[in-house]
Enzyme design. Structure first.
Site, short mmCIF file in Angstrom:
data_model
loop_
_atom_site.label_atom_id
_atom_site.label_comp_id
_atom_site.label_asym_id
_atom_site.label_seq_id
_atom_site.Cartn_x
_atom_site.Cartn_y
_atom_site.Cartn_z
N ASP A 10 0.87 -1.18 0.00
CA ASP A 10 0.00 0.00 0.00
C ASP A 10 0.91 1.23 0.00
O ASP A 10 2.13 1.12 0.17
CB ASP A 10 -0.88 -0.03 1.25
CG ASP A 10 -1.67 1.25 1.44
OD1 ASP A 10 -2.37 1.65 0.51
OD2 ASP A 10 -1.55 1.86 2.52
N ALA A 12 -0.02 5.27 1.30
CA ALA A 12 -0.13 6.11 2.50
C ALA A 12 -0.38 5.28 3.75
O ALA A 12 -1.27 4.44 3.79
CB ALA A 12 -1.25 7.13 2.33
N ALA A 43 -13.60 9.06 10.46
CA ALA A 43 -12.94 9.34 9.18
C ALA A 43 -11.96 8.25 8.79
O ALA A 43 -11.79 7.94 7.61
CB ALA A 43 -12.24 10.69 9.24
N MET A 47 -10.68 3.72 5.80
CA MET A 47 -9.44 4.08 5.12
C MET A 47 -8.89 2.89 4.33
O MET A 47 -8.91 1.76 4.80
CB MET A 47 -8.39 4.57 6.13
CG MET A 47 -7.34 5.48 5.52
SD MET A 47 -8.01 7.09 5.00
CE MET A 47 -7.96 8.02 6.53
N LYS A 51 -11.55 6.61 -2.70
CA LYS A 51 -12.03 7.72 -1.88
C LYS A 51 -13.53 7.98 -2.01
O LYS A 51 -14.19 8.33 -1.03
CB LYS A 51 -11.23 8.99 -2.18
CG LYS A 51 -9.73 8.83 -1.90
CD LYS A 51 -9.44 8.15 -0.57
CE LYS A 51 -7.97 7.83 -0.38
NZ LYS A 51 -7.72 6.91 0.73
N HIS A 54 -15.11 5.55 0.14
CA HIS A 54 -14.87 5.97 1.52
C HIS A 54 -15.96 6.96 1.96
O HIS A 54 -16.51 6.85 3.06
CB HIS A 54 -13.48 6.62 1.59
CG HIS A 54 -13.00 6.92 2.97
ND1 HIS A 54 -11.74 6.58 3.41
CD2 HIS A 54 -13.59 7.54 4.03
CE1 HIS A 54 -11.58 6.98 4.66
NE2 HIS A 54 -12.69 7.57 5.05
N ARG A 158 -10.44 -1.92 -3.49
CA ARG A 158 -10.51 -2.77 -2.30
C ARG A 158 -11.92 -2.81 -1.71
O ARG A 158 -12.63 -1.82 -1.82
CB ARG A 158 -9.55 -2.21 -1.23
CG ARG A 158 -8.11 -2.19 -1.63
CD ARG A 158 -7.32 -1.36 -0.64
NE ARG A 158 -5.91 -1.27 -1.06
CZ ARG A 158 -5.11 -0.29 -0.70
NH1 ARG A 158 -5.56 0.70 0.05
NH2 ARG A 158 -3.86 -0.27 -1.10
N ASP A 184 -1.70 -1.19 5.86
CA ASP A 184 -1.90 -0.67 7.22
C ASP A 184 -3.36 -0.59 7.63
O ASP A 184 -3.67 -0.08 8.71
CB ASP A 184 -1.27 0.73 7.33
CG ASP A 184 -1.99 1.75 6.47
OD1 ASP A 184 -2.08 1.54 5.23
OD2 ASP A 184 -2.47 2.76 7.01
#
Length: 260
Positions: A10, A12, A43, A47, A51, A54, A158, A184
């Site tokens: 990944d 970030a 928020a 993650m 986006k 999200h 994802r 992460d």
């Protein structure tokens, strides 16, 4: 033949942007602009997703949906999703290049992998246009994988495995258990498991941990350890085969897999 031929990282929160703060700041700002205060925990929960997905996930959360209805008189619609996404992207593009610094140990790890003839791929929740900013800036600072794919390159992001499959094709590695997926977030773990890859979660620097380097250093060590174990549990529950404290610890996982 080596048992591990490639690693798909990944971006970030895993290899760059310690704590994954770039998208967080943009999400908080955009919702506040629409008179809905969202928490940092809310928020961060989705993650790793594309986006716009999200944003959809945030708007489906009961508390946020209630706050939206209170502020706007009705539940959020797809029009609202599109508007929020446009504003989110505008906000993110303004700050994105400032959040491309490699996480400590990431550049050195990539060099060690190449010395072992292990190929390096990547997937991301960022769009292709975002990556046109992120990838060159990260390269200037010493990190560049052999390839990267975004949800724009496949049918869905994802937790679907399609970005991982594109990496496998580009890197020419098969079967999928010769590849490690490292990330992460919960959705990173789901993506890796769905692709049939070894899946490794990272704690320190992660979005799940949600702390800057300075905050980690200043935190009471007992409290830090408790928080790290909470993150470890979430990543394991999401399907991680291994969870490492730091990205620089990945060599130990590879060595263990090679010796099995």
């Amino acid at each position: 033949m080596k048992k591990i031929e490639a690693v798909v990282f990944d971006w970030a929160g895993t290899m760059i942007d310690y704590g994954c703060f770039a998208p967080l700041e943009a999400f908080l700002e955009v919702f506040k602009r629409h008179e809905v205060e969202i928490t940092i925990e809310e928020a961060r929960e989705p993650m790793g997703m594309l986006k716009i997905e999200h944003i959809r996930a945030l708007l489906k959360m009961p508390r946020i949906q209630r706050e939206w209805k209170k502020a706007h008189g009705s539940k959020p619609t797809e029009h609202d999703v599109a508007k929020l996404n446009d504003e989110f992207e505008s906000s993110l593009f303004c700050i994105l290049e400032d959040f491309t610094t490699p996480i400590p140990g990431a550049v050195e790890l990539s060099e060690r992998l190449r010395n072992r003839n292990i190929k390096i791929g990547s997937t991301t929740g960022y769009t292709k246009k975002m990556m046109e900013i992120v990838a060159p800036k990260a390269k200037e600072k010493g990190y560049l994988p052999d390839c990267y794919f975004t949800a724009d390159d496949v049918k869905a992001g994802r937790p679907y495995p399609w970005m991982c499959y594109r990496n496998a094709m580009e890197l020419d590695v098969f079967p999928m258990n010769r590849i490690i997926k490292v990330g992460d977030t919960v959705t990173d773990m789901q993506e890796g498991k769905n692709a049939g890859m070894w899946t490794v979660g990272v704690i320190l620097g992660s979005s799940e941990m949600g702390l800057s380097e300075e905050a980690e250093k200043n935190m009471d060590q007992k409290e830090l350890k408790i928080k790290m174990e909470e993150v470890r549990s979430r990543l394991e529950e999401a399907g991680a085969n291994f969870v490492v404290d730091r990205i620089s610890d990945l060599d130990q996982v590879i060595n263990q897999l090679e010796q099995q």
